[in-house]
Design a protein around this motif. Structure first.
Motif, PDB file in Angstrom:
ATOM      1  N   THR A 112       0.841  -1.195   0.000  1.00 59.36           N
ATOM      2  CA  THR A 112       0.000   0.000   0.000  1.00 59.36           C
ATOM      3  C   THR A 112       0.877   1.246   0.000  1.00 59.36           C
ATOM      4  OG1 THR A 112      -1.668  -1.197   1.260  1.00 59.36           O
ATOM      5  CG2 THR A 112      -1.822   1.207   1.245  1.00 59.36           C
ATOM      6  N   GLY A 113       0.574   2.188  -0.915  1.00 60.90           N
ATOM      7  CA  GLY A 113       1.324   3.440  -0.969  1.00 60.90           C
ATOM      8  C   GLY A 113       2.509   3.412  -1.913  1.00 60.90           C
ATOM      9  N   THR A 114       2.708   2.329  -2.669  1.00 60.91           N
ATOM     10  CA  THR A 114       3.856   2.238  -3.579  1.00 60.91           C
ATOM     11  C   THR A 114       3.381   1.955  -5.001  1.00 60.91           C
ATOM     12  OG1 THR A 114       4.195  -0.147  -3.283  1.00 60.91           O
ATOM     13  CG2 THR A 114       5.266   1.325  -1.716  1.00 60.91           C
ATOM     14  N   THR A 137       5.942   5.272  -0.188  1.00 62.93           N
ATOM     15  CA  THR A 137       5.948   5.015   1.258  1.00 62.93           C
ATOM     16  C   THR A 137       4.989   3.871   1.546  1.00 62.93           C
ATOM     17  OG1 THR A 137       6.453   7.333   1.755  1.00 62.93           O
ATOM     18  CG2 THR A 137       5.548   5.985   3.545  1.00 62.93           C
ATOM     19  N   ALA A 138       5.562   2.727   1.874  1.00 65.23           N
ATOM     20  CA  ALA A 138       4.766   1.526   2.120  1.00 65.23           C
ATOM     21  C   ALA A 138       4.167   1.571   3.512  1.00 65.23           C
ATOM     22  CB  ALA A 138       5.635   0.285   1.959  1.00 65.23           C
ATOM     23  N   THR A 139       2.850   1.363   3.608  1.00 65.08           N
ATOM     24  CA  THR A 139       2.179   1.386   4.914  1.00 65.08           C
ATOM     25  C   THR A 139       1.510   0.056   5.255  1.00 65.08           C
ATOM     26  OG1 THR A 139       0.182   2.290   3.882  1.00 65.08           O
ATOM     27  CG2 THR A 139       1.780   3.871   4.779  1.00 65.08           C
ATOM     28  N   PHE A 232       5.502  -3.456   7.012  1.00 66.21           N
ATOM     29  CA  PHE A 232       5.621  -2.026   6.709  1.00 66.21           C
ATOM     30  C   PHE A 232       4.802  -1.151   7.662  1.00 66.21           C
ATOM     31  CE2 PHE A 232       6.295  -4.139   2.533  1.00 66.21           C
ATOM     32  CZ  PHE A 232       7.615  -3.761   2.342  1.00 66.21           C
ATOM     33  N   THR A 233       4.410  -1.693   8.787  1.00 67.21           N
ATOM     34  CA  THR A 233       3.625  -0.917   9.761  1.00 67.21           C
ATOM     35  C   THR A 233       4.379   0.352  10.168  1.00 67.21           C
ATOM     36  OG1 THR A 233       2.631  -2.940  10.622  1.00 67.21           O
ATOM     37  CG2 THR A 233       2.526  -0.982  12.021  1.00 67.21           C
ATOM     38  N   GLY A 234       3.681   1.491  10.163  1.00 66.44           N
ATOM     39  CA  GLY A 234       4.278   2.766  10.530  1.00 66.44           C
ATOM     40  C   GLY A 234       4.837   3.528   9.354  1.00 66.44           C
ATOM     41  N   GLY A 235       4.917   2.867   8.187  1.00 68.25           N
ATOM     42  CA  GLY A 235       5.398   3.537   6.978  1.00 68.25           C
ATOM     43  C   GLY A 235       6.890   3.362   6.759  1.00 68.25           C
ATOM     44  N   VAL A 236       7.238   2.834   5.611  1.00 69.36           N
ATOM     45  CA  VAL A 236       8.645   2.645   5.221  1.00 69.36           C
ATOM     46  C   VAL A 236       8.821   3.208   3.822  1.00 69.36           C
ATOM     47  CG1 VAL A 236      10.487   0.975   4.768  1.00 69.36           C
ATOM     48  CG2 VAL A 236       8.878   0.564   6.651  1.00 69.36           C
ATOM     49  N   VAL A 237       9.773   4.118   3.668  1.00 63.94           N
ATOM     50  CA  VAL A 237      10.056   4.697   2.360  1.00 63.94           C
ATOM     51  C   VAL A 237      10.853   3.693   1.534  1.00 63.94           C
ATOM     52  CG1 VAL A 237      11.189   6.561   1.092  1.00 63.94           C
ATOM     53  CG2 VAL A 237      10.017   7.053   3.258  1.00 63.94           C
TER      54      VAL A 237
END
Length: 451
Positions: A112-114, A137-139, A232-237
């Motif tokens: 999610t988010g990529t 940013t993967a969430t 990816f909890t918390g968001g990973v770029v």
């Protein structure tokens, strides 16, 4: 089968530099150095009903057309028939763009988010690839590249192996990548993944990565792909560039490879559907070499790349003429724990010579064996002699053929390279056999291919 004219020629890879073989030999086929005495590569019959890719010492893959021996500077390759069920291993249909197009038949699930885009395509080491950019940013979720989204129907009692080539060109944020076989039951429910260890660090350079899995009760489909199971909890770029090529998913008969690991075979090209690579039958005629009642043979080869039962490195035979069935084969035993000399005499009796613990998979070895009349002896890597005396002569009419990397019937392939085979007329002494099987005699390093 193909056959060329037979003659005792002295050829080496150097122009104008004749090769006379090992001193005293009547046949010396040095496949790694591409030099021959007694017979040449052109004298070899090769039966393989497809083209095939073969690895060089530098890690490149070269293509051999059907019925052409697969010789490179690694040696002479012999493999059994295999089918790659990935329908498009050759990356046909890939288009560079944002997002561009994945190779036809491939699919991807991204966190999610990529987003995923095709940044490039080309060929390296003789194999095609695509460059994939994963960024954002993967969430949540995970990254999964699926090479055959429809999956492959499986049945109990099967062994499957999957592989692909991979290089992580740029890594930012991603910490885990694995080869994965995803399993689905008959109700269409996914029931887990079989994965290898984290390959991200090893993928800093272009290489092949694999995993394997036997089917169990309840398995209905297998899906092979590349998995990033990171949390990816918390968001990973993420900003990753992955070079991916030649996915392969193939089944191994458990009667051929009875125990783990189940390894992948050489790359098989597919474009619009599953495709098979034919099995090898490789042999040269022995007529005129003076090997009627006694001989000595030295074999330098690599052990099978998996626990391959009856994997055969060389076999002398008379093509099993009716009523006179004679053969001597250097091979693995029935469960690939011991290397043996398997003997068939004209009374159809198998009289195996005691064997040695087989060296580790994909390991270079040197063996020497000899027979005369009722007596046969051999040594592996300079170890003490093992011998047997038969109640009947091993061969009283002369062997007609020498098979490489398999047997007279086109089965029991070694699944690896034969590097060199030397044959002498007459039976050398036991002390000489120990010396001939000593790697130092041939300046061999058993831990390296670089000598």
């Amino acid at each position: 089968m193909l056959r060329r004219g037979v003659g005792r020629r002295n050829l080496s890879r150097g122009i104008g530099l004749p090769f006379f073989g090992a001193p005293g030999s009547v046949l010396d086929m040095d496949f790694r150095q591409n030099r021959y005495f007694g017979r040449t590569l052109a004298d070899m019959e090769c039966a393989r009903v497809s083209g095939a890719y073969t690895e060089t010492a530098a890690g490149d893959y070269v293509y051999h057309t059907d019925h052409v021996p697969r010789r490179t500077d690694n040696g002479l390759m012999s493999e059994s028939i295999r089918t790659n069920v990935i329908t498009n291993s050759w990356t046909i249909g890939a288009a560079v763009g944002n997002p561009g197009l994945l190779p036809a038949g491939w699919a991807a699930i991204v966190p999610t988010g990529t987003t995923l885009s095709v940044e490039g395509k080309g060929t390296t080491k003789g194999l095609p690839y695509v460059d994939l950019r994963l960024r954002g940013t993967a969430t949540g979720g995970s990254f999964r590249l699926q090479f055959d989204p429809a999956g492959e129907a499986v049945a109990p009692g099967q062994n499957w192996a999957g592989s692909f080539f991979l290089q992580a060109l740029e890594v930012k944020g991603l910490t885990d990548l694995r080869a994965a076989i995803r399993k689905q039951n008959s109700s269409g429910i996914f029931i887990g993944d079989t994965v290898n260890s984290n390959i991200l660090s090893a993928a800093a350079t272009w290489g092949r990565f694999a995993t394997s899995n036997p089917t169990t009760l309840g398995d209905a489909k297998f899906f092979f792909g590349l998995l990033g199971p990171q949390n990816f909890t918390g968001g990973v770029v993420l900003d990753e560039m992955l070079r991916v090529g030649l996915p392969q998913f193939e089944q191994w008969d458990p009667t051929i490879v009875p125990s783990s690991p189940v390894m992948t075979s050489s790359p098989i090209r597919t474009e619009e559907g599953a495709a098979a690579r034919g099995g090898e039958v490789l042999r040269v005629p022995l007529a005129g070499l003076g090997l009627d009642t006694a001989l000595t043979c030295v074999v330098i080869a690599r052990t099978s790349r998996m626990n391959r039962n009856y994997g055969t490195y060389v076999e002398f035979n008379n093509w099993f003429t009716p009523g006179s069935m004679d053969a001597i084969a250097l091979r693995n035993n029935s469960n690939a724990t011991t290397m043996i000399l398997d003997v068939v005499t004209d009374d159809n009796a198998n009289q195996d010579v005691p064997g040695y613990t087989i060296p580790p998979r994909n390991t270079r070895f040197c063996a020497a064996f000899a027979f005369t009349g009722h007596d046969l002896a051999w040594s592996l890597n300079g170890q003490p002699i093992k011998a047997v005396t038969s109640t009947v002569p091993f061969e009283d009419g002369g062997y007609q053929w020498l098979n490489f990397g398999g047997t007279w019937g086109g089965v029991h392939q070694s699944e690896n390279f034969v590097e060199r085979v030397i044959v002498y007329s007459g039976r050398r002494s036991n002390a000489e056999l120990v010396a001939l099987s000593n790697p130092a005699t041939w300046d061999l390093d058993l831990t390296s291919w670089g000598d």
